[in-house]
Design an enzyme around this catalytic site. Sequence first.
Site: not given
Length: 867
Positions: A417, A419, A737, A780
């Site tokens: 979504g 583009g 992480s 993030k």
Amino acid sequence: MTDEAKKTNRPEGTDALPDRTDGGSRPDGEDTSPGEAKPGGNVAKAGTAEVEPPAEEKEGGPEIPEVLPLLPVRDIVIFPYMTLPLFVGREGSVAAVDEALARDRFIFLATQKDPSVEDPKEEDLFRTGTVAMIMRMLKLPDGRLKILIQGVVKGKIVEVIEAKPAVRVRIDRIVEPPMKEGSLEVEALMRASRERIEKILSLKNMPVEILMVTENINNPGVLADLVASNLRLKIEEAQSVLEEEDPVARLTLVNNLLARELQLAEMQAKIQNQAKEEMSKSQREYFLREQMKAIKQELGDIDGKSEEVDDLKGKIEAVGMPEEVRKEAEKQLRRLEGMHPDSAESSVVRTYLDWMVELPWKKETKDNIRIAKAKEILDEDHHDLEKVKERILEYLSVRKLKDKMKGPILCFVGPPGVGKTSLGKSIARAMGRKFIRMSLGGIRDEAEIRGHRRTYVGALPGRVIQGMKQAGTRNPVFMLDEIDKVGADFRGDPSAALLEVLDPEQNFAFSDNYLNVPFDLSKVLFIATANIIDPVPPALKDRMEIIPLSGYTDVDKLAIARKYLLPRQQEENGIRQGKITMGDKTILAIVHEYTREAGLRNLEREIGQVCRKVARKIAEGEKGPFSITPKGLAKYLGAPRHLPETEGEVDEVGVATGLAWTPTGGDILFVEVSLVDGKGSVMITGYLGEVMKESAQAAITYVRSRAARLGLPRNFHAKHDIHIHVPSGGIPKDGPSAGITIAAALVSSLTGIPVRRDVAMTGEITLRGRVLPIGGLKEKALAALRAGINQVIAPGRNGKDLEEIPRHEARQVRFTLVNNMDEVLPIVLKRDPFRAGKGMPKGGRGKTASGKTPGKPKRAPGAKRTR
């Protein structure tokens, strides 16, 4: 029992099978074909002498001994008055024949239930059989016997007398009840049977001698036995006829079997006639076509095939094929000219030539490249995405300066979504080229890319050649959508076939299996899209230039919704401009409370739902205008689906906030650590992957190494069980992480110091406490911003990634770069654990900054969300 007869075409060791060879002759010159029985025991066959009756008949039949030698047979049921040769080979069978010949030539024949049994016992035989007379016997060179037998009467085994070398049985002769003379029912039944036999013989073209024999029989039982012996019945069916003692009932059963046989014969004849008619029809049509062709040639007319060949020849010359391709096309055209138009090969060649003349071998569109106009189109179609637009304009600039350039292979990588596909359309519009999109999601067959060979029925070229035919030019913008969703199975690996397509050094001579000639793809601008680049094979990834597209920020979504989404949804739902007013706060409320995505698809759906509700009100007569406020959104969209994770919560012990990357953008996650009395076991839950579990183990080891500095007993881990949990247990999570997040939550739980809720962190931890770099920092950071967190702790080596974060977002978030876990703990905890460490709290639970034991999260008095 081992007695058994053999057929001539069976291997040695099988016994008592009839010789079915019609017209065969014995070595001594006597006929061995099965004969047909006449009443009274006389057996006749056309062209042969009558056979002597088996015994002198007295009133009630010949004298039959009670004890007879037994000869088991298989694959056939022997009826009275039936004459046929049998081959006997095994020891027991030969002994039974020898005993019968030494006495009165009578022998008892019983059929096996299972023909495959080589040594039949008493239970393997049907008890009802036939007493037969051995009329002749011949010894063969291989030790077997060939005997000619004739059925005499039926009998039933009463007792099996075991004897060597032959097996003997005590039998009870079956005597049929006397018939009433002149019974109309019996006469009608016999006449119906004769008529059906006559019909079957006419359909099967059999000799009429059998019908002549049946005409002279007046006994229904004898007629039933004669007909049953000449029908191809299964063993069970023939045995049921043999066991039926009542003559009328036996003839009724045989009559039903005759009816079934007649139906089968009629159906077989019908199938043969249809096949013959089809063959005659096709031959007739062929001759008529040949005559028509000759007539047209005499009249000087040109047939349709000549017109088709001339038309294809003109198209081959007009499309501008390369020399090699043109030779192949002309060769196939000559083949087509020499084929019959209705042959299967003709249609295959014709379809191949149609593809060849419809492909754009030379036709191409002229690029209308104006850099200023291209920039205007890109800005008009897409908000932000400055780096992507800059790379596209660089390509167009080089394309304008150098006409013959090898097209780069661009690959847009980003969440759904954002583009990616619409960027390809904008590039095609800016260059004035045709746009072709090929979805690769779920493709597992290599032939989808390279095509099928023409030897297969319904073969077609691959999707690349199909797209070129659809475009009609040799230089379109070709989008390979969802290249990361390509699979592989036993039909090949499509990603391997894409290596040639996406290599500028090879695709000037792309070979499709169907065309079998090279096709030039070097002028095509290929653009690939992917959500994540990891599944793409390294060789394919090496051929593409990766251009990452990150998720949109709130500012971007607000601008895109106001400029593109809201006007488009108003138009699609038939609402005039000005009927709906939606402020910035309303749009942001939809973004935060009803969507959670990096792209814009769900945002457009929610705006479309609001527009549909308004359209209904207008259709019902309300005039408006309609002003949509944040408080009134629930009337249009229902209750909010997503509440901010941190809103209404206070700082807690053992709960730390981490940041995660997903294919749909960034997200926040919470790590919970709880201590309970135990023996030092560690539980890790929350649907975690192996890498994340290993990060948790590394965090525990780090904390144990800092136990003295944190004021913890050295053996704290031996008296408590540690439970690490990451909520949303139904969603799989993995990656290194979350290491510093787990370590912070663990230190908080051990020291009782609460973790700050307004701080989120990300980074991989080592056993020595070093913080290693991670990926997806931009996504993030945007996730932290969406959650209302204004401080992010990140590894120091990720400092270079801060440049990718948009300035207006970077101003709202304060980044703290760290290189060691010892630097993280004083920042994320309410107090410095290295200075204020007082050992483990009682019961494993700490207190918040207010001094209260943390329980269920509640909103703090006057607390507000931090942006």
